[in-house]
Structure formats: structure tokens, C-alpha cells
Design an enzyme around this catalytic site. Structure first.
Site, PDB file in Angstrom:
ATOM      1  N   SER A   7      45.903  42.680  25.461  1.00 10.79           N
ATOM      2  CA  SER A   7      45.638  42.509  26.902  1.00 10.79           C
ATOM      3  C   SER A   7      45.601  41.060  27.364  1.00 10.79           C
ATOM      4  CB  SER A   7      44.330  43.207  27.269  1.00 10.79           C
ATOM      5  OG  SER A   7      43.267  42.764  26.435  1.00 10.79           O
ATOM      6  N   GLU A  65      33.431  40.029  42.929  1.00 12.76           N
ATOM      7  CA  GLU A  65      32.440  39.417  42.054  1.00 12.76           C
ATOM      8  C   GLU A  65      33.145  39.113  40.743  1.00 12.76           C
ATOM      9  OE1 GLU A  65      32.819  42.665  42.221  1.00 12.76           O
ATOM     10  OE2 GLU A  65      33.047  43.086  40.071  1.00 12.76           O
ATOM     11  N   LYS A 122      45.097  41.325  33.941  1.00  8.82           N
ATOM     12  CA  LYS A 122      44.358  41.495  35.207  1.00  8.82           C
ATOM     13  C   LYS A 122      45.201  41.169  36.440  1.00  8.82           C
ATOM     14  CE  LYS A 122      39.503  41.316  33.974  1.00  8.82           C
ATOM     15  NZ  LYS A 122      39.493  40.997  32.519  1.00  8.82           N
TER      16      LYS A 122
HETATM   17  C1  LIG Z   1      38.865  41.770  31.551  1.00  5.29           C
HETATM   18  C2  LIG Z   1      39.607  41.923  30.296  1.00  5.29           C
HETATM   19  C3  LIG Z   1      39.565  43.130  29.547  1.00  5.29           C
HETATM   20  C4  LIG Z   1      38.698  44.302  29.906  1.00  5.29           C
HETATM   21  O1  LIG Z   1      38.979  44.919  31.114  1.00  5.29           O
HETATM   22  P1  LIG Z   1      39.659  46.348  31.241  1.00  5.29           P
HETATM   23  O2  LIG Z   1      39.523  46.668  32.682  1.00  5.29           O
HETATM   24  O3  LIG Z   1      38.932  47.309  30.361  1.00  5.29           O
HETATM   25  O4  LIG Z   1      41.070  46.208  30.824  1.00  5.29           O
HETATM   26  C5  LIG Z   1      40.337  43.217  28.401  1.00  5.29           C
HETATM   27  N1  LIG Z   1      41.103  42.193  27.985  1.00  5.29           N
HETATM   28  C6  LIG Z   1      41.160  41.031  28.655  1.00  5.29           C
HETATM   29  C7  LIG Z   1      42.018  39.937  28.121  1.00  5.29           C
HETATM   30  C8  LIG Z   1      40.419  40.851  29.833  1.00  5.29           C
HETATM   31  O5  LIG Z   1      40.482  39.683  30.491  1.00  5.29           O
END
Ligand SMILES: *Cc1c(COP(=O)(O)O)cnc(C)c1O
Length: 407
Positions: free
Chosen positions: A383, A118, A96
Site C-alpha cells: 500500500s 482530520e 490514499k
Molecule cells: C493509511 C494507510 C494504510 C491503512 O489504511 P486503509 O484505509 O486500511 O488502507 C495502509 N497503508 C498505508 C501506506 C497507509 O498510508
């Protein structure tokens, strides 16, 4: 379709990916969005902006993040090899920050003083508060009172970073009310404020901007994999909430002979309210300022959603994903809570990496596919890291005593 010119052609000038996307706004906000679009198209393509963002990524975020071969996990499954793009090693522990630093830098170049947003589980709030601290911008995060109580560690992080957290006490006191409150703030203050959207969603230009700021993930991963192996992976996959980590991972591979798969949360099951698999069960609609695929209740309103991963429980999906599925270029599949927990424990035990529950969905899919493929390779975007999920997982599943090993 000719994907070699895809990035030049999409989105269109009015922010469309085919019939999806666009900007559905109250009239007062039309000039504000036009200002951001205009600034984005000029400032963000200047060498000054690009060089500064490059420096920030390297020196502050710790990019490039590595690509890692899960040798032990792959061997346990069979012959197909699983690789991870380690966004969990990006500063603050997830992808993010990639778009929050971009949005913060844009705010700075535009001479804005405040950034607001938000947040539901608090991950976006923490990333934005980090960017605000870095750029010396004022930061206000709106959060439902229920979420404030549930997400104490993230609230503490935001406050330590200097952000103001506003606890929203209207209605259900969760994400929807927080969105409304942030929107009202923006309506009053758009002259000196940018509303930083937390994923590749919302009105144009946000799906495009967030995508472009996340593009670095797939761009790095593609070059790193190519260098390691001398060829490209057979399958590239990522989890899809709003769709930011996945779109950044996917687009650099769009013109390659690579299968691309987005993974949505199947939660507890197929019933409405038990999952957040918008692409699987949703239909076209307009919400939060854009046209896309969404889960609707019997009145056509956004349906209640659920996933064990709070970052994935969004009733719609970024418009570019809706388009890429329609084009047939990207496929969307699902992973359940149960599969995600299994992947969470397996990656922890076999590789020493505790994944975020969101990322565990993509990994669960990769593990399922690896078993079927029995050769080739799958590149997964990991992610985020799972530290934030530990308390919850331990409370519900213990330390994995009951988790089933490979047999
Ligand atoms: C917020 C988040 C997501 C989901 O958000 P996307 O916008 O779909 O990428 C995925 N993985 C993690 C670790 C997150 O914090």
C-alpha cells in the site's frame, strides 16, 4: 452467495452491507450526506467525470502502478512465489491519493470550495492537501496538538501544499479530538465544504465511494497478474486499518477462485490497548456514524488501540469488511509489530524496496503463508513506501543489524 452480482447489490440504497454500514448522523447532516450520495450516483457515473479521473490517474498519479515478482525473497522462503502490487509507486507514495483525487474531483463537480479532514499520523492530510492543490480547492486539516508535534515532516508537507493545519488543543490532543473539531467545522460549513473521510469508513456514502475509488488497485492488479502469468494468484492479501487499500484490492477478485485475506495489526500482544485487531477481538457496535465491528473498552466505548504502523491503529473497520467476513468470503488474520519489522528489513535487503510499516503487515502474513504453502502464488498489495517510517525504525531498531536473516 452469488458473487457475480455482488457489486450491483452492495451496498443497499440505504448504505447497508448486510446489517453493517448505514448512516448514523445528527439530523442537520442528513441532507448534506444525501446531497453527496445523490451527486456521487449521478456525477461519478457520467462519462465526463470518468474520463477526467482516468486522465488524472494516468498523467498526475502515474497509474497504472506495476505488479512485481519478488524472485529473491520468494526463493529464500521456498517455492511459493510472492508478488507485489506497487501502490508505493503511486504519487505521494501510497494508495490514499486514489480516493482523495476522486473526492476532490467530486467536490469540484459539485461546486464546493473547501475540502476538510482530520488526520492522525498525517498521511491522509498530505494526500488530501495534494488533491486540494491540484483542484484549486481550499483545504483545512485538523490534527491533535500531540500529533502535530510528532509528525513534523507531514505537517510541513501539508503547509507547503497550501493547506491550513489546525492544531487541536482539546482533551488528549490526538485523533479523536481532531475528528470532533473537523465534524464541528463541517456542521457549520457543509454548504460549501466536503468532509473527506480518509478510509472506507464513516457514514454512507463514504464506505461505498472510497471503495469505488480504490477499486482501480485490484482491477489493475488482476489484469496485470493474468497477463504476466496466464492465471490468477492463489492468495490475495492486504493490510487493514480502516480498510481502503484492502477493499480496493479484494473486490475485483471476489468472483474468482482466489483466497482473500485481510491482515490486521497484532501490535505488542493480545491485551486490549496493545493491538488494533478489531476483527479478531472486536464486536458489533456503532461509532463515527456507521455500524461495524469495533474494539470496545469495559464501558462499551471505543477502546485505546496501538500498532507500530500509525495508519493501522483504528478501533473499528470498514463495514464492508465486517460483512465479507460474515459471508465467509474474506478471512482476517494478524501480524505483530515484530513480524512487520522483520518483513520491512527483508523486503528492503532482498528486493531494494522499503515498504511502509502498514504494508509490512500484509507482507509478513504473505511470508508466513508462503512458507506453509510451498507452491502457488500470493499477491500482496504494497500500500505504501516506507520513507515516512525510516526515522522511527532507525531509532528503535537501528539499521537492521539485529534483524534475523532466513536460516
Ligand atoms: C493509511 C494507510 C494504510 C491503512 O489504511 P486503509 O484505509 O486500511 O488502507 C495502509 N497503508 C498505508 C501506506 C497507509 O498510508
Amino acid at each position: 452467495m452469488d458473487y457475480s452480482t455482488y457489486l450491483k447489490n452492495y451496498p443497499s440504497k440505504d448504505g447497508r452491507f448486510g446489517k453493517f454500514g448505514g448512516a448514523y448522523l445528527p439530523p442537520q447532516l442528513v441532507p448534506a450526506m444525501e446531497e453527496i450520495t445523490e451527486a456521487y450516483l449521478t456525477i461519478c457515473h457520467s462519462s465526463q467525470f470518468i474520463n477526467e479521473l482516468r486522465r488524472i490517474r494516468k498523467e498526475f498519479q502515474g497509474r497504472p502502478t506495476p505488479v512485481y515478482h519478488c524472485e529473491k525473497l520468494s526463493r529464500k522462503i521456498g517455492k511459493c512465489q510472492i508478488y507485489l502490487k506497487r501502490e508505493d509507486l503511486n504519487h505521494t507514495g501510497a494508495h490514499k491519493l486514489n480516493h482523495c483525487m476522486g473526492e476532490g474531483l467530486l467536490a469540484k463537480f459539485m461546486g464546493k470550495k473547501r475540502i476538510i479532514a482530520e488526520t492522525g499520523a498525517g498521511q491522509h492530510g498530505v494526500a488530501l492537501a495534494t488533491a486540494a492543490a491540484f483542484f484549486g480547492l481550499e483545504c483545512v486539516i485538523y490534527m491533535g496538538e500531540v500529533d502535530v508535534a510528532k509528525q513534523a515532516p507531514n505537517v510541513a508537507r501539508m503547509k507547503v501544499l497550501g493547506a491550513k493545519v489546525v492544531s487541536v488543543k482539546d482533551g488528549q490532543r490526538t485523533l479523536k479530538e481532531a475528528v470532533d473539531a473537523a465534524f464541528n467545522d463541517y456542521l457549520e460549513n457543509y454548504k460549501d465544504t466536503i468532509y473527506c473521510i480518509g478510509s472506507a469508513v464513516g457514514p454512507h456514502p463514504f464506505p461505498m465511494m472510497v471503495r469505488d475509488f480504490q477499486f482501480v488497485v485490484g482491477e489493475e492488479a488482476r489484469a496485470q497478474f493474468q497477463e504476466m502469468m496466464g492465471f490468477l494468484p492463489d492468495v490475495v492479501t492486504a493490510c487493514v486499518g480502516g480498510g481502503s487499500n484492502s477493499i480496493g484490492m479484494f473486490l475485483p477478485f471476489i468472483n474468482d477462485p482466489v483466497e482473500i485475506v485481510g491482515v490486521e495489526p497484532m501490535g505488542r500482544g493480545e491485551k486490549i490497548g496493545d493491538n488494533a485487531a478489531s476483527m479478531t477481538y472486536g464486536s458489533e457496535g456503532i461509532m463515527h456514524g456507521f455500524d461495524s465491528i469495533m474494539l470496545k473498552d469495559e464501558n462499551g466505548e471505543p477502546a485505546p488501540v496501538y500498532s507500530i504502523a500509525s495508519g493501522l491503529d483504528y478501533p473499528s473497520v470498514g463495514p464492508e469488511h465486517a460483512f465479507l467476513r460474515e459471508c465467509g468470503r474474506v478471512k482476517y488474520d494478524v501480524a505483530s509489530d515484530k513480524e512487520a519489522i522483520d518483513a520491512f528489513f527483508k523486503l528492503s535487503r532482498y528486493e531494494g524496496i522499503i515498504p511502509a510499516l502498514e504494508s509490512s503487515h500484509a507482507l509478513a502474513y504473505a511470508m508466513r503463508r508462503a512458507k506453509e504453502m510451498d507452491s502457488g502464488s500470493i499477491l500482496v498489495n504494497l500500500s505504501g513506501r516506507g520513507d515516512k517510517d525510516l526515522d522511527y525504525v532507525i531509532e528503535k531498531y537501528g539499521y537492521g543489524e539485529d534483524f534475523k536473516d532466513f536460516n
